[in-house]
Design a protein around this motif. Structure first.
Motif, PDB file in Angstrom:
ATOM      1  N   LEU A 144       0.871  -1.182  -0.016  1.00 61.11           N
ATOM      2  CA  LEU A 144      -0.077   0.131   0.027  1.00 61.11           C
ATOM      3  C   LEU A 144       1.033   1.571  -0.016  1.00 61.11           C
ATOM      4  N   ASP A 145       1.978   1.278   0.676  1.00 60.94           N
ATOM      5  CA  ASP A 145       2.620   2.711   0.913  1.00 60.94           C
ATOM      6  C   ASP A 145       4.113   2.179   0.636  1.00 60.94           C
ATOM      7  N   GLY A 146       4.456   1.250  -0.203  1.00 59.56           N
ATOM      8  CA  GLY A 146       5.752   0.799  -0.789  1.00 59.56           C
ATOM      9  C   GLY A 146       6.200  -0.257   0.402  1.00 59.56           C
ATOM     10  N   VAL A 147       7.145  -1.132  -0.173  1.00 63.13           N
ATOM     11  CA  VAL A 147       7.622  -2.196   0.604  1.00 63.13           C
ATOM     12  C   VAL A 147       8.994  -1.900   1.455  1.00 63.13           C
ATOM     13  N   SER A 148       9.128  -2.068   2.754  1.00 58.22           N
ATOM     14  CA  SER A 148      10.168  -1.896   3.580  1.00 58.22           C
ATOM     15  C   SER A 148      11.041  -3.468   3.632  1.00 58.22           C
ATOM     16  N   ASN A 149      12.193  -3.147   3.769  1.00 61.36           N
ATOM     17  CA  ASN A 149      13.000  -4.346   4.141  1.00 61.36           C
ATOM     18  C   ASN A 149      12.088  -5.194   5.050  1.00 61.36           C
ATOM     19  N   ALA A 150      11.882  -4.483   6.275  1.00 60.05           N
ATOM     20  CA  ALA A 150      11.258  -5.053   7.324  1.00 60.05           C
ATOM     21  C   ALA A 150       9.991  -5.799   7.043  1.00 60.05           C
ATOM     22  N   GLU A 151       9.220  -5.237   6.229  1.00 65.10           N
ATOM     23  CA  GLU A 151       8.243  -5.955   5.588  1.00 65.10           C
ATOM     24  C   GLU A 151       8.213  -7.215   5.085  1.00 65.10           C
ATOM     25  N   LEU A 152       9.431  -7.131   4.273  1.00 65.70           N
ATOM     26  CA  LEU A 152       9.775  -8.340   3.405  1.00 65.70           C
ATOM     27  C   LEU A 152      10.163  -9.423   4.168  1.00 65.70           C
ATOM     28  N   ASP A 153      10.799  -9.081   5.376  1.00 61.95           N
ATOM     29  CA  ASP A 153      11.074 -10.028   6.264  1.00 61.95           C
ATOM     30  C   ASP A 153      10.114 -10.554   7.005  1.00 61.95           C
ATOM     31  N   VAL A 154       8.750  -9.818   7.005  1.00 65.68           N
ATOM     32  CA  VAL A 154       7.404 -10.581   7.889  1.00 65.68           C
ATOM     33  C   VAL A 154       7.075 -11.393   6.680  1.00 65.68           C
ATOM     34  N   PHE A 155       6.952 -11.161   5.435  1.00 65.44           N
ATOM     35  CA  PHE A 155       6.412 -11.983   4.271  1.00 65.44           C
ATOM     36  C   PHE A 155       7.405 -13.036   4.201  1.00 65.44           C
ATOM     37  N   TYR A 156       8.637 -13.083   4.064  1.00 63.62           N
ATOM     38  CA  TYR A 156       9.359 -14.328   3.983  1.00 63.62           C
ATOM     39  C   TYR A 156       9.177 -15.302   5.207  1.00 63.62           C
ATOM     40  N   ASP A 157       9.281 -14.734   6.598  1.00 64.82           N
ATOM     41  CA  ASP A 157       8.741 -15.561   7.471  1.00 64.82           C
ATOM     42  C   ASP A 157       7.319 -16.165   7.296  1.00 64.82           C
ATOM     43  N   ALA A 158       6.544 -15.579   6.945  1.00 61.24           N
ATOM     44  CA  ALA A 158       5.129 -16.074   6.561  1.00 61.24           C
ATOM     45  C   ALA A 158       5.133 -17.200   5.549  1.00 61.24           C
ATOM     46  N   MET A 159       5.887 -16.936   4.530  1.00 57.97           N
ATOM     47  CA  MET A 159       6.143 -18.006   3.275  1.00 57.97           C
ATOM     48  C   MET A 159       6.728 -19.007   3.895  1.00 57.97           C
ATOM     49  N   ARG A 160       7.837 -18.971   4.961  1.00 61.65           N
ATOM     50  CA  ARG A 160       8.442 -20.190   5.403  1.00 61.65           C
ATOM     51  C   ARG A 160       7.575 -21.101   6.163  1.00 61.65           C
ATOM     52  N   VAL A 161       6.501 -20.317   7.005  1.00 62.41           N
ATOM     53  CA  VAL A 161       5.738 -20.911   7.955  1.00 62.41           C
ATOM     54  C   VAL A 161       4.517 -21.780   6.807  1.00 62.41           C
ATOM     55  N   VAL A 162       4.067 -20.895   6.085  1.00 61.73           N
ATOM     56  CA  VAL A 162       2.915 -21.554   5.337  1.00 61.73           C
ATOM     57  C   VAL A 162       3.305 -22.469   4.399  1.00 61.73           C
ATOM     58  N   PHE A 163       4.548 -22.322   3.783  1.00 61.80           N
ATOM     59  CA  PHE A 163       5.220 -23.033   2.776  1.00 61.80           C
ATOM     60  C   PHE A 163       6.311 -23.701   3.074  1.00 61.80           C
ATOM     61  N   PRO A 164       6.336 -24.607   4.025  1.00 64.92           N
ATOM     62  CA  PRO A 164       7.627 -25.016   4.420  1.00 64.92           C
ATOM     63  C   PRO A 164       8.210 -25.801   3.426  1.00 64.92           C
ATOM     64  N   GLU A 165       7.658 -26.514   2.331  1.00 61.03           N
ATOM     65  CA  GLU A 165       8.212 -27.407   1.481  1.00 61.03           C
ATOM     66  C   GLU A 165       9.052 -26.559   0.647  1.00 61.03           C
ATOM     67  N   LEU A 166       8.991 -25.281   0.690  1.00 61.83           N
ATOM     68  CA  LEU A 166       9.935 -24.295  -0.217  1.00 61.83           C
ATOM     69  C   LEU A 166      11.255 -24.088   0.421  1.00 61.83           C
ATOM     70  N   GLU A 167      11.232 -24.438   1.418  1.00 58.54           N
ATOM     71  CA  GLU A 167      12.661 -24.285   2.373  1.00 58.54           C
ATOM     72  C   GLU A 167      13.578 -25.117   1.433  1.00 58.54           C
ATOM     73  N   PRO A 168      14.810 -24.414   1.224  1.00 55.54           N
ATOM     74  CA  PRO A 168      15.803 -25.149   0.726  1.00 55.54           C
ATOM     75  C   PRO A 168      16.255 -26.391   1.431  1.00 55.54           C
ATOM     76  N   LYS A 169      16.587 -27.631   0.820  1.00 57.58           N
ATOM     77  CA  LYS A 169      17.068 -28.617   1.648  1.00 57.58           C
ATOM     78  C   LYS A 169      18.474 -28.438   1.912  1.00 57.58           C
ATOM     79  N   SER A 170      19.167 -28.822   3.063  1.00 48.15           N
ATOM     80  CA  SER A 170      20.429 -28.685   3.108  1.00 48.15           C
ATOM     81  C   SER A 170      21.357 -30.087   2.799  1.00 48.15           C
ATOM     82  N   ALA A 171      22.473 -29.896   2.049  1.00 49.43           N
ATOM     83  CA  ALA A 171      23.052 -30.972   1.510  1.00 49.43           C
ATOM     84  C   ALA A 171      23.831 -31.496   2.823  1.00 49.43           C
ATOM     85  N   ILE A 172      24.028 -32.798   3.017  1.00 46.91           N
ATOM     86  CA  ILE A 172      24.720 -33.363   4.171  1.00 46.91           C
ATOM     87  C   ILE A 172      25.876 -34.246   3.646  1.00 46.91           C
TER      88      ILE A 172
END
Length: 141
Positions: free
Chosen positions: A113-141
């Motif tokens: 609505l008023d431009g996207v700040s980095n802090a807002e993007l952080d919230v969005f990415y946090d939400a994405m990780r919670v709602v879509f955990p399958e999108l989290e990159p798998k760590s190579a062991i």
């Protein structure tokens, strides 16, 4: 067959509710607090953001203006972590996985609505990780 397709298109164009439990206070507070967190994170609360907050709460839970105002003032004073709100919201979305993207769209709309700040993007990415955990990159062991 064509009529069934037209009916499906008509229904898909109708705004869908994310949550089945319109009377459940926990989900009201969780969504309201998350949206308020997005509104206030840049330290500039605009009338457009507040109007969108009201619109979302009205659409989702059929709350009236007085109820929305009370909820807004309540979440203003909360000091809890919005990550708990994300978990609460996700617990409801898990029951309706086809609405996960609709939830993310609401967050994007609120943030943009008023431009996207980095802090807002952080919230969005946090939400994405919670709602879509399958999108989290798998760590190579």
């Amino acid at each position: 067959m064509f009529e069934a397709f037209k009916s499906w298109l008509k229904q898909s164009n109708q705004p869908q509710k994310l949550f089945d439990h319109r009377d459940e206070e926990e989900i009201h507070v969780a969504l309201a607090h998350l949206l308020y967190h997005i509104i206030s994170i840049d330290k500039m609360e605009s009338s457009r953001e507040k109007e969108t907050f009201c619109e979302i709460m009205r659409e989702e839970f059929e709350l009236n203006d007085e109820q929305i105002g009370q909820l807004y003032h309540y979440v203003e004073s909360l000091n809890s972590d919005f990550h708990n709100d994300l978990q609460t919201i996700n617990a409801h979305l898990v029951k309706n996985p086809h609405l996960k993207m609709a939830f993310m769209q609401k967050l994007i709309h609120m943030m943009s609505l008023d431009g996207v700040s980095n802090a807002e993007l952080d919230v969005f990415y946090d939400a994405m990780r919670v709602v879509f955990p399958e999108l989290e990159p798998k760590s190579a062991i």
